[in-house]
Design an enzyme around this catalytic site. Structure first.
Site, PDB file in Angstrom:
ATOM      1  N   PRO A  65     -40.191  13.011  -0.996  1.00  0.00           N
ATOM      2  CA  PRO A  65     -39.323  13.241  -2.150  1.00  0.00           C
ATOM      3  C   PRO A  65     -40.010  14.209  -3.113  1.00  0.00           C
ATOM      4  CG  PRO A  65     -40.262  11.033  -2.225  1.00  0.00           C
ATOM      5  CD  PRO A  65     -40.680  11.641  -0.928  1.00  0.00           C
ATOM      6  N   HIS A  66     -39.216  15.074  -3.740  1.00  0.00           N
ATOM      7  CA  HIS A  66     -39.817  16.075  -4.617  1.00  0.00           C
ATOM      8  C   HIS A  66     -38.828  16.523  -5.687  1.00  0.00           C
ATOM      9  CE1 HIS A  66     -37.909  18.109  -1.217  1.00  0.00           C
ATOM     10  NE2 HIS A  66     -37.590  19.051  -2.073  1.00  0.00           N
ATOM     11  N   GLY A  67     -39.382  17.108  -6.730  1.00  0.00           N
ATOM     12  CA  GLY A  67     -38.544  17.618  -7.799  1.00  0.00           C
ATOM     13  C   GLY A  67     -39.335  18.468  -8.760  1.00  0.00           C
TER      14      GLY A  67
END
Length: 154
Positions: A65-67
């Site tokens: 997961p990334h942002g």
């Protein structure tokens, strides 16, 4: 770019217990907030928003997961090894037990992609993944994530 530049030992959760994808993302956001100084809710909302575009479960029990967040100063990560895998709506429909959460500054375009690529490469190494799954020691996991760099750089 080495993974040791992205993650330090306090950012590794070697025996995390989570019952769902949402709870897992909340726990990762908590740790990311503690390390980055960014509000937990902001981290969680950003990661959840990215997940709505499509699962970051890449297969083989691994999710990345990334942002991007305005308040993040440098690209940084949180790693978790789960006690029990959780459904993550992964591409291969397999539950996830290894998760590398990556946060980047809003303007980190190419560097963000390079970091994601580096993480994916390290976590595609079957020996490294097997060793990570076999330990509950944060220092050992950090060493495994970092040592893989040397063999991939050679």
């Amino acid at each position: 770019m080495d993974l040791s530049d992205l993650i330090n030992v306090p950012a590794i959760m070697p025996a995390l217990k989570a019952n769902s994808k949402k709870q897992l993302l909340q726990l990762l956001s908590e740790r990311a907030a503690a390390i980055s100084g960014i509000a937990e809710r902001e981290v969680f909302d950003t990661i959840l928003q990215r997940e709505r575009l499509g699962s970051t479960g890449v297969g083989n029990g691994i999710a990345i997961p990334h942002g991007k967040l305005a308040g993040v100063k440098r690209i940084a990560g949180v790693f978790a090894r789960l006690e029990t895998p959780v459904d993550f709506e992964a591409l291969d429909d397999q539950p996830v037990d290894l998760v590398f959460l990556l946060l980047a500054p809003e303007g980190a375009g190419a560097d963000h992609l390079k970091a994601l690529s580096r993480i994916a490469r390290v976590l595609r190494d079957a020996d490294t993944v097997a060793k990570i799954r076999g330990t509950r020691d944060a220092v050992a996991i950090h060493a495994l994530l970092s040592d893989t760099q040397a063999s991939h750089a050679a």
